[in-house]
Design a protein around this motif. Structure first.
Motif, PDB file in Angstrom:
ATOM      1  N   VAL A 235     -12.802  24.161 -19.914  1.00  0.00           N
ATOM      2  CA  VAL A 235     -12.131  23.296 -18.942  1.00  0.00           C
ATOM      3  C   VAL A 235     -11.765  24.159 -17.732  1.00  0.00           C
ATOM      4  O   VAL A 235     -11.214  25.248 -17.889  1.00  0.00           O
ATOM      5  CB  VAL A 235     -10.852  22.647 -19.524  1.00  0.00           C
ATOM      6  CG1 VAL A 235     -10.118  21.835 -18.459  1.00  0.00           C
ATOM      7  CG2 VAL A 235     -11.202  21.760 -20.719  1.00  0.00           C
ATOM      8  N   LYS A 236     -12.100  23.650 -16.544  1.00  0.00           N
ATOM      9  CA  LYS A 236     -11.795  24.378 -15.311  1.00  0.00           C
ATOM     10  C   LYS A 236     -10.602  23.736 -14.625  1.00  0.00           C
ATOM     11  O   LYS A 236     -10.546  22.519 -14.472  1.00  0.00           O
ATOM     12  CB  LYS A 236     -13.004  24.360 -14.369  1.00  0.00           C
ATOM     13  CG  LYS A 236     -12.807  25.237 -13.129  1.00  0.00           C
ATOM     14  CD  LYS A 236     -14.011  25.192 -12.193  1.00  0.00           C
ATOM     15  CE  LYS A 236     -15.052  26.179 -12.610  1.00  0.00           C
ATOM     16  NZ  LYS A 236     -16.142  26.289 -11.612  1.00  0.00           N
ATOM     17  N   ALA A 237      -9.654  24.586 -14.233  1.00  0.00           N
ATOM     18  CA  ALA A 237      -8.442  24.126 -13.554  1.00  0.00           C
ATOM     19  C   ALA A 237      -8.323  24.793 -12.195  1.00  0.00           C
ATOM     20  O   ALA A 237      -8.694  25.958 -12.033  1.00  0.00           O
ATOM     21  CB  ALA A 237      -7.207  24.456 -14.393  1.00  0.00           C
ATOM     22  N   LYS A 238      -7.801  24.044 -11.240  1.00  0.00           N
ATOM     23  CA  LYS A 238      -7.539  24.581  -9.902  1.00  0.00           C
ATOM     24  C   LYS A 238      -6.036  24.632  -9.699  1.00  0.00           C
ATOM     25  O   LYS A 238      -5.331  23.669  -9.975  1.00  0.00           O
ATOM     26  CB  LYS A 238      -8.187  23.717  -8.828  1.00  0.00           C
ATOM     27  CG  LYS A 238      -7.963  24.275  -7.426  1.00  0.00           C
ATOM     28  CD  LYS A 238      -8.919  23.648  -6.446  1.00  0.00           C
ATOM     29  CE  LYS A 238      -8.709  24.242  -5.083  1.00  0.00           C
ATOM     30  NZ  LYS A 238      -9.587  25.353  -4.809  1.00  0.00           N
ATOM     31  N   PHE A 239      -5.567  25.767  -9.208  1.00  0.00           N
ATOM     32  CA  PHE A 239      -4.145  25.974  -8.961  1.00  0.00           C
ATOM     33  C   PHE A 239      -3.897  25.845  -7.468  1.00  0.00           C
ATOM     34  O   PHE A 239      -4.295  26.715  -6.685  1.00  0.00           O
ATOM     35  CB  PHE A 239      -3.705  27.352  -9.478  1.00  0.00           C
ATOM     36  CG  PHE A 239      -3.801  27.446 -10.981  1.00  0.00           C
ATOM     37  CD1 PHE A 239      -2.684  27.218 -11.771  1.00  0.00           C
ATOM     38  CD2 PHE A 239      -5.009  27.740 -11.600  1.00  0.00           C
ATOM     39  CE1 PHE A 239      -2.770  27.289 -13.157  1.00  0.00           C
ATOM     40  CE2 PHE A 239      -5.105  27.814 -12.983  1.00  0.00           C
ATOM     41  CZ  PHE A 239      -3.981  27.586 -13.755  1.00  0.00           C
ATOM     42  N   LEU A 240      -3.274  24.746  -7.070  1.00  0.00           N
ATOM     43  CA  LEU A 240      -3.019  24.480  -5.656  1.00  0.00           C
ATOM     44  C   LEU A 240      -1.913  25.396  -5.148  1.00  0.00           C
ATOM     45  O   LEU A 240      -1.108  25.917  -5.910  1.00  0.00           O
ATOM     46  CB  LEU A 240      -2.644  23.012  -5.473  1.00  0.00           C
ATOM     47  CG  LEU A 240      -3.671  22.011  -6.014  1.00  0.00           C
ATOM     48  CD1 LEU A 240      -3.160  20.585  -5.871  1.00  0.00           C
ATOM     49  CD2 LEU A 240      -5.006  22.172  -5.314  1.00  0.00           C
ATOM     50  N   ARG A 241      -1.877  25.597  -3.842  1.00  0.00           N
ATOM     51  CA  ARG A 241      -0.901  26.500  -3.229  1.00  0.00           C
ATOM     52  C   ARG A 241       0.528  26.173  -3.655  1.00  0.00           C
ATOM     53  O   ARG A 241       1.327  27.058  -3.941  1.00  0.00           O
ATOM     54  CB  ARG A 241      -1.028  26.443  -1.705  1.00  0.00           C
ATOM     55  CG  ARG A 241      -0.042  27.372  -0.996  1.00  0.00           C
ATOM     56  CD  ARG A 241      -0.220  27.349   0.504  1.00  0.00           C
ATOM     57  NE  ARG A 241      -1.494  27.941   0.871  1.00  0.00           N
ATOM     58  CZ  ARG A 241      -2.433  27.327   1.598  1.00  0.00           C
ATOM     59  NH1 ARG A 241      -2.240  26.108   2.039  1.00  0.00           N
ATOM     60  NH2 ARG A 241      -3.547  27.937   1.899  1.00  0.00           N
ATOM     61  N   ALA A 242       0.849  24.884  -3.716  1.00  0.00           N
ATOM     62  CA  ALA A 242       2.211  24.460  -4.068  1.00  0.00           C
ATOM     63  C   ALA A 242       2.589  24.918  -5.478  1.00  0.00           C
ATOM     64  O   ALA A 242       3.756  25.166  -5.765  1.00  0.00           O
ATOM     65  CB  ALA A 242       2.335  22.948  -3.963  1.00  0.00           C
ATOM     66  N   ALA A 243       1.617  25.058  -6.365  1.00  0.00           N
ATOM     67  CA  ALA A 243       1.899  25.467  -7.745  1.00  0.00           C
ATOM     68  C   ALA A 243       2.114  26.968  -7.835  1.00  0.00           C
ATOM     69  O   ALA A 243       2.886  27.439  -8.664  1.00  0.00           O
ATOM     70  CB  ALA A 243       0.744  25.077  -8.663  1.00  0.00           C
ATOM     71  N   ARG A 244       1.443  27.706  -6.978  1.00  0.00           N
ATOM     72  CA  ARG A 244       1.472  29.161  -7.103  1.00  0.00           C
ATOM     73  C   ARG A 244       2.804  29.761  -6.678  1.00  0.00           C
ATOM     74  O   ARG A 244       3.267  30.708  -7.292  1.00  0.00           O
ATOM     75  CB  ARG A 244       0.320  29.780  -6.304  1.00  0.00           C
ATOM     76  CG  ARG A 244      -1.026  29.438  -6.918  1.00  0.00           C
ATOM     77  CD  ARG A 244      -2.158  30.233  -6.342  1.00  0.00           C
ATOM     78  NE  ARG A 244      -2.240  30.198  -4.894  1.00  0.00           N
ATOM     79  CZ  ARG A 244      -2.913  29.297  -4.199  1.00  0.00           C
ATOM     80  NH1 ARG A 244      -3.557  28.326  -4.827  1.00  0.00           N
ATOM     81  NH2 ARG A 244      -2.954  29.353  -2.881  1.00  0.00           N
ATOM     82  N   GLY A 245       3.411  29.233  -5.635  1.00  0.00           N
ATOM     83  CA  GLY A 245       4.697  29.765  -5.195  1.00  0.00           C
ATOM     84  C   GLY A 245       4.629  31.269  -5.039  1.00  0.00           C
ATOM     85  O   GLY A 245       3.807  31.787  -4.315  1.00  0.00           O
ATOM     86  N   GLY A 246       5.486  31.999  -5.745  1.00  0.00           N
ATOM     87  CA  GLY A 246       5.508  33.446  -5.637  1.00  0.00           C
ATOM     88  C   GLY A 246       4.709  34.153  -6.706  1.00  0.00           C
ATOM     89  O   GLY A 246       4.852  35.355  -6.904  1.00  0.00           O
ATOM     90  N   THR A 247       3.864  33.429  -7.405  1.00  0.00           N
ATOM     91  CA  THR A 247       3.096  34.017  -8.500  1.00  0.00           C
ATOM     92  C   THR A 247       1.601  33.938  -8.196  1.00  0.00           C
ATOM     93  O   THR A 247       1.196  33.390  -7.179  1.00  0.00           O
ATOM     94  CB  THR A 247       3.448  33.310  -9.830  1.00  0.00           C
ATOM     95  OG1 THR A 247       2.733  33.944 -10.889  1.00  0.00           O
ATOM     96  CG2 THR A 247       3.122  31.850  -9.802  1.00  0.00           C
ATOM     97  N   THR A 248       0.783  34.475  -9.081  1.00  0.00           N
ATOM     98  CA  THR A 248      -0.661  34.475  -8.860  1.00  0.00           C
ATOM     99  C   THR A 248      -1.346  33.452  -9.765  1.00  0.00           C
ATOM    100  O   THR A 248      -0.784  33.031 -10.785  1.00  0.00           O
ATOM    101  CB  THR A 248      -1.268  35.861  -9.171  1.00  0.00           C
ATOM    102  OG1 THR A 248      -1.135  36.125 -10.577  1.00  0.00           O
ATOM    103  CG2 THR A 248      -0.595  36.960  -8.364  1.00  0.00           C
TER     104      THR A 248
END
Length: 82
Positions: free
Chosen positions: A41-54
């Motif tokens: 399963v491929k997931a995309k992490f949007l900018r809003a989710a990343r915050g101060g993390t990678t």
């Protein structure tokens, strides 16, 4: 399955899970369900989710939550396998 065909399948996956500003909690069940039906399963992490993390840190945390492994992380996407 050979490594090259496995890598090709992973590369050709479409994103089916999007992690947004609400974080990991809302998509944990969705990813869990999809991993029961699919090998990867491929997931995309949007900018809003990343915050101060990678992306890598978020992907590892999500993998731990659903008892899966991160098989590839590139840019803002990660591929999970169980």
């Amino acid at each position: 399955m050979s490594d090259s065909s496995r890598a090709q399948r992973i590369h050709e996956l479409d994103v089916t899970v999007w992690v947004g500003k609400n974080g990991l909690d809302p998509i944990e069940d969705e990813l869990n369900d999809q991993l029961q039906d699919s090998e990867f399963v491929k997931a995309k992490f949007l900018r809003a989710a990343r915050g101060g993390t990678t992306t890598e840190e978020l992907a590892e945390e999500l993998a731990d939550r659903v008892n899966a492994q991160v098989v590839r992380s590139r840019g803002h996407t990660a591929v999970f396998e169980r």
